[in-house]
Each structure stands twice: as C-alpha cells, then as structure tokens.
Design a protein around this motif. Structure first.
Motif, PDB file in Angstrom:
ATOM      1  N   LYS A  41     -37.392 -17.936  17.703  1.00  0.00           N
ATOM      2  CA  LYS A  41     -38.840 -17.646  18.582  1.00  0.00           C
ATOM      3  C   LYS A  41     -39.135 -16.248  18.868  1.00  0.00           C
ATOM      4  N   LEU A  42     -38.084 -15.727  19.380  1.00  0.00           N
ATOM      5  CA  LEU A  42     -38.002 -14.164  19.695  1.00  0.00           C
ATOM      6  C   LEU A  42     -36.889 -13.643  19.109  1.00  0.00           C
ATOM      7  N   SER A  43     -37.006 -12.459  18.463  1.00  0.00           N
ATOM      8  CA  SER A  43     -35.913 -11.511  18.145  1.00  0.00           C
ATOM      9  C   SER A  43     -36.200 -10.126  18.914  1.00  0.00           C
ATOM     10  N   LEU A  44     -34.980  -9.696  19.879  1.00  0.00           N
ATOM     11  CA  LEU A  44     -35.222  -8.537  20.169  1.00  0.00           C
ATOM     12  C   LEU A  44     -34.661  -7.385  19.306  1.00  0.00           C
ATOM     13  N   HIS A  45     -35.381  -6.351  19.223  1.00  0.00           N
ATOM     14  CA  HIS A  45     -34.802  -5.439  18.093  1.00  0.00           C
ATOM     15  C   HIS A  45     -34.082  -4.116  18.675  1.00  0.00           C
TER      16      HIS A  45
END
Length: 204
Positions: free
Chosen positions: A65-69
């Motif tokens: 749902k969310l990927s922190l880079h």
C-alpha cells in the motif's frame, strides 16, 4: 553508541487526537472516481490524487500500500543539500545496520526532514509522519506532521516537514540520538515503522 534505554515504545508514537474529528469512510479508487462528477473543486482534488472520471489509476494489488524509499535531512549548508538514509527494500539485517550508522547533522543549522514514498494499491488518506527522538534514555523531541492524501502512482512523492534547528554545544555533540519513525493514517494503520540514529557534530 545508543543504549537499550533509547528504545521508543509504541505508546510514545501515538498520534495526537483532534477532539470532534471523525475519520471519513475509506473508498476505492473506482469509488472516488464516481463521486460528484460535476463538483469542480472535488474534481481538482481527485486529479491531484491521479483519479479521473474514467476510473483513474486503480493501483497494483500486488504492490505494498505504501513503500518508503528514503528519509533525508535537508539543509542549505549540507554537502549536496542533504544527508540521506536509503530505505528501499531493506531487510531486517540492513535495518539493524542502519542503527549502527548515524547520520551527521552540523550543530546549529536549520534543517528539515523529508520522506520519499510511493503508493501502490489505493488512495491513502489522512497520512501522518511521527517520530520520537531519545538521547541517553530521555525523550528530547517529538515531530508529528500531516502528510495528506495520495493516490497510486509509479513516481515517488516527496513530503517535506517543518524546519527545525539542530542543537549546539559540547553536550549536544557528546552522544547519539535514536529516532523511531512511523507513517500512520487516521485509522491508526501503520505503513512504515523503523529506527535510525543521528549525531550532532561541528561539521557535516
């Protein structure tokens, strides 16, 4: 080195509750795309999320749902304008290594925290970034900032938060600061939760 006393417990990362605020109903991209097609301001908001009247970007259910880079500490005085922590596809072993490699902030400078992330499946609304900083077992700072609402897209979003000032002096430079960061939404769903370390020095 940071000590075991610097571990930030879950209760310190709870978001501040706004009295009288009611969490809105979550909707899919398709449901958002069909909402009040004649409402111009709503259409502008939907367009900002990448949602069109034709259904927009439905996202990819196989993606998180969310990927922190990345997380960066940005400052005009820093070499290259920032010091950055790469958070892409980190294993637990690599996350443990992150804790052993402090980011360095020059004392007394103004800087801001910035995160880069992508949304993979659906519209995420009411996102917040929270972090708690501990030093020698004592909580010395808490940052709680709205991120906002974002729709699925391949290109990363970048959100910059309020400017802060790094402390100065020998005491500030004498140890590491342990930070636990979390990305959360209005329903207290946690999308990212990780620990990192920074230190204050005379130079970057």
């Amino acid at each position: 080195m940071s000590s075991s006393n610097d571990r930030v417990p879950d209760e310190e990362l709870r978001p501040t509750e706004t009295k009288g605020y009611k969490v809105g109903e979550k909707k899919s991209v398709a449901e958002y795309s069909q909402l009040d097609a004649n409402d111009e301001s709503l259409n502008r908001w939907k367009a900002s999320l990448g949602i069109t009247g034709e259904g927009g970007s439905a996202g990819d259910p196989s993606k998180p749902k969310l990927s922190l880079h990345s997380l960066a500490l940005e400052s005009t005085s820093a070499p290259g304008g920032k010091v950055q922590l790469d958070l892409s596809n980190l294993t637990q072993v690599q996350l443990d290594e992150v804790k052993k490699s402090p980011l360095t902030i020059k004392e007394g400078v103004e800087y801001n925290v910035a995160i880069s992330f992508t949304v993979g499946q659906e519209v995420l609304s009411g996102l917040k970034y929270i972090h708690v900083v501990k030093r020698a077992g004592v909580t010395v700072d808490k940052l709680e900032q709205m991120i906002g609402s974002y729709g699925p897209r391949e290109e990363p979003y970048v959100k910059r938060f309020a400017t802060e000032e790094a402390p100065s002096g020998m005491l500030a430079r004498s140890g590491n600061n342990t930070v636990r960061s979390r990305v959360i939404d209005d329903d207290n769903n946690v999308y990212a939760d990780f620990t990192w370390v920074f230190k204050i020095a005379k130079e970057w």
